[in-house]
Design an enzyme around this catalytic site. Structure first.
Site, PDB file in Angstrom:
ATOM      1  N   TYR A   1      36.662  12.621  51.021  1.00  0.00           N
ATOM      2  CA  TYR A   1      36.366  13.906  50.401  1.00  0.00           C
ATOM      3  C   TYR A   1      37.488  14.282  49.448  1.00  0.00           C
ATOM      4  CZ  TYR A   1      34.476  18.452  49.527  1.00  0.00           C
ATOM      5  OH  TYR A   1      33.916  19.526  48.879  1.00  0.00           O
TER       6      TYR A   1
ATOM      7  N   GLN B   1      27.379  19.891  52.446  1.00  0.00           N
ATOM      8  CA  GLN B   1      26.281  18.973  52.155  1.00  0.00           C
ATOM      9  C   GLN B   1      26.798  17.549  51.926  1.00  0.00           C
ATOM     10  OE1 GLN B   1      27.103  21.729  50.543  1.00  0.00           O
ATOM     11  NE2 GLN B   1      27.199  21.466  48.317  1.00  0.00           N
TER      12      GLN B   1
ATOM     13  N   SER C   1      50.766  23.617  53.604  1.00  0.00           N
ATOM     14  CA  SER C   1      51.901  22.698  53.578  1.00  0.00           C
ATOM     15  C   SER C   1      53.219  23.411  53.923  1.00  0.00           C
ATOM     16  CB  SER C   1      51.970  22.077  52.185  1.00  0.00           C
ATOM     17  OG  SER C   1      52.701  20.890  52.201  1.00  0.00           O
TER      18      SER C   1
ATOM     19  N   HIS D   1      57.321  18.348  56.378  1.00  0.00           N
ATOM     20  CA  HIS D   1      58.345  17.684  55.560  1.00  0.00           C
ATOM     21  C   HIS D   1      59.716  18.198  55.977  1.00  0.00           C
ATOM     22  CE1 HIS D   1      54.786  18.116  52.793  1.00  0.00           C
ATOM     23  NE2 HIS D   1      54.968  16.813  52.723  1.00  0.00           N
TER      24      HIS D   1
ATOM     25  N   ASP E   1      55.617  12.822  47.668  1.00  0.00           N
ATOM     26  CA  ASP E   1      54.247  13.230  47.332  1.00  0.00           C
ATOM     27  C   ASP E   1      53.573  12.214  46.425  1.00  0.00           C
ATOM     28  OD1 ASP E   1      54.209  15.551  48.736  1.00  0.00           O
ATOM     29  OD2 ASP E   1      54.800  16.841  47.059  1.00  0.00           O
TER      30      ASP E   1
ATOM     31  N   GLU F   1      36.709   4.622  95.652  1.00  0.00           N
ATOM     32  CA  GLU F   1      36.133   5.611  94.737  1.00  0.00           C
ATOM     33  C   GLU F   1      34.646   5.828  94.993  1.00  0.00           C
ATOM     34  OE1 GLU F   1      37.218   4.556  90.697  1.00  0.00           O
ATOM     35  OE2 GLU F   1      39.275   5.248  91.005  1.00  0.00           O
TER      36      GLU F   1
END
Lengths: 432, 432
Positions: free
Chosen positions: B131, B192, B238, B329, B362, B416
């Site tokens: 995405y 969607q 962040s 960071h 980054d 068990e």
């Protein structure tokens, strides 16, 4: 009757898709109740945990101290376990420990061609909460499978919570906790236990991650506290897929299918075989064995509602089906399981050959029995040491290699409209 | 004004706790809307995806083909990017690739002292959805950081979705997708797009895992499809924490604090220093630099609302605070950062020394910039190759070592109450 599919049938693809899409989990909507319990524990701490525990488990505790399992209780529990079972627990612990020790990731520090220092360092999660269900599903083997990898990872604090309805605790679970190295045990359960572990109370220090199976309330509570703490996967009903050639003892395969089915009416056992005659024989053996099985009602319901027998023309034809099913447990009961294994892409754990019933992996094989269910082996793995460590990236530039890399960072920062990113580099290069 | 704390103050612990507990995320309740969108995409497939896309992004598409980015569009996008930026993207790609290649886990097959064969084998997730947000937060560097590790892992299919409000796509994002090896791109976004990737439609094949950042609708949709597919963590705003001794250039530190703050009004920048005079100088430098920063309004709001400056008496005193903050960071702007690093337990990424501004990480450092936020470095790690592979356990007994291990498995199965587990072993030992 389990469903019976043949890959040669015209409607095979449709019916196989229906099998894959079949839902076995009943999703109870307990989210509102769970939210209220969590909020109350956050607000009132110990007092809320005590109230919910007294109400749900029918106790009369007045303090968390009273709900804390003592050294003497653990010793008494261990003394009550017969020595063969205690030895079996210790054997399991040792084998799980030995296997998981090989999973410990190694730090990686290095200097690249530019002279930039990079690396990954691994550290253990500081404190882990281990949820153990009460009642029937209170399995000592699960205590080992969850706690031993944490111990191997170096987790200092392992806080176990286990409800004691009407004051009853399974002594084997306490013995397993001791054998596994659990550091504290509380006689609490449900969403209130998850909330106490996630947020802490006056008496219970918070943990950073919570693992272990539980009922719908526990699962909903884990989903809700996720983010505040880490959680393991939410396990669905257990599954086994057996791939068998014609050279198999139908009774052995039937026993393996039933070992999965006896867990839960929503468990699923599937046989894929190249031999329709074997398929018939296995179905007959299942029916026979069901009659003498202590949990025959559970296993029978699972086999009837979710069992499946699929015939294929060749083992090659079985492989794409295996990978689409992505089973939690896969038994390869074939002459050359290694050859077939090469084509397996999606499976939680694979058991090779005729002498590796899945139950060995549940207890004493050494690998973990907490495995991805409901086709999630397509994207996830069983529990391991990696679930109890985390990785920190390391980066170090000097003035010289910052000069080499800086302009590209400035270009990308500016292209993304992030002026301070660009400036934090350029200011060090006397460019801005 | 950012808050200013001194570890010597009497109320320090109270105020530090408040800082830790501070919520920066606005949680929009979009769950109902998202649920309806997902249900509609599951029911109507392509048609629903097209309808939502036309409505939310103000388009007039009639088919998914029309919403699929073509080869020619990608070529045109690349042609429109200046060569310095394109070269910077390629440098970043190569460095990310080289670093992540070292993370690839190795298969481990071995035979233990009993003769039991065990192992772990790793396979790539078959298909991943990526995405990418539209609009301002459409960062080409994020495309690289998400797609390159998947590529390194061996993921065959990487399907990218990115909304194009009013038909506008960032050409740099398409260029990054090509550079990173993305295999298909759809001009769709929101819940969607997540639903189409998770469940598939007539035109879009489903994936097994979805990664990448998004708005509240995307985050809610990812949470909802989790289980059907894997997801990465849900990232919060962040953060950077800088630990500085007295020997620092205040302008450099101010630039680094602002580089974090400019991401989002909810971002957080914290300075811990042993030198109160430096702290004053950094605050002054931040104010000065804010005046000339293109995103000064965003950075200024973040610094004002969530910034913090903490003075301590020694670097040793800083370490417990670092580990409680568990920053995404961490910059160690000190004379001997390696010495300090030894005490760091919880951090997503650490940047050592005076010449490693976080912005290098980054873009072009090579390590991943998708890192755990909101204190989740206590239990989780940044994105890595491990997020795109999964481990299958292997177990193989022969008749002889089944005889050795079997009795312990039978004992535990019986303890068990799982009779079929015990039987699946005993039947092979001619015991049952």
């Amino acid at each position: 009757m389990p469903i019976r599919l043949s890959i040669e049938a015209e409607d095979f693809e449709t019916r196989f898709r229906a099998l894959l899409a079949g839902k076995r989990e009943v999703s109870e909507d307990v989210d509102q109740i769970v939210r209220d319990i969590i909020e109350d524990v956050r607000r009132r701490g110990d007092a809320a945990v005590i109230d919910f525990t007294n109400r749900f488990d029918r106790l009369q505790a007045v303090s968390i101290a009273e709900l804390t399992v003592t050294e003497a209780e653990i010793e008494a529990a261990i003394a009550s376990v017969d020595s063969a079972t205690l030895d079996a627990l210790k054997l399991a612990r040792d084998r799980i420990h030995a296997h998981h020790a090989r999973q410990m990731p190694k730090d990686d520090r290095y200097t690249d061609a530019l002279g930039v220092e990079l690396g990954s360092i691994w550290t253990a999660v500081e404190a882990v909460g281990l949820y153990v269900p009460g009642g029937l599903a209170s399995y000592p083997s699960s205590v080992l499978m969850n706690a031993v990898p944490a111990k191997v990872a170096g987790v200092e604090r392992i806080a176990m919570v286990v409800p004691s309805p009407d004051g009853v605790l399974n002594p084997l679970v306490l013995a397993a906790a001791r054998v596994a190295g659990v550091t504290e045990i509380y006689r609490i359960g449900g969403a209130q236990a998850i909330a106490a572990l996630a947020y802490g109370t006056e008496s219970i220090a918070p943990v950073a991650k919570i693992v272990g199976p539980g009922n719908a309330f526990v699962a909903a509570a884990k989903r809700r506290v996720f983010g505040t703490v880490g959680i393991d996967m939410i396990a669905g009903p257990s599954e086994v897929l057996i791939v068998a050639d014609g050279e198999n003892n139908p009774d052995w395969l039937a026993a393996d299918l039933l070992a999965q089915a006896e867990h839960d009416p929503a468990a699923q056992s599937i046989l894929i075989t190249t031999d329709a005659t074997l398929a018939d024989a296995v179905e007959a053996a299942v029916d026979r064995q069901l009659r003498t099985l202590p949990r025959g009602d559970v296993a029978g319901a699972s086999w009837r509602d979710y069992g499946a027998v699929i015939t294929v023309r060749s083992l090659d034809e079985a492989l794409p089906l295996v990978n689409r099913i992505a089973p939690e447990h896969l038994e390869l009961a074939v002459a050359d399981p290694e050859a077939l294994l090469k084509g397996v892409r999606n499976a939680g754990a694979v058991f090779l050959g005729h002498h590796t019933p899945e139950a060995i992996g549940d207890y004493v094989g050494g690998s973990n029995h907490v495995l991805p269910t409901a086709r999630s082996a397509r994207f996830s793995s069983g529990l391991s040491v990696l679930d109890f460590v985390k990785r920190t990236s390391i980066l170090r530039c000097n003035a010289q290699n910052l000069k080499a890399l800086g302009p590209a960072a400035i270009a990308l920062g500016e292209a993304e409209g992030l002026g301070a990113h660009a400036r934090s580099v350029s200011i060090r290069l006397n460019l801005g």
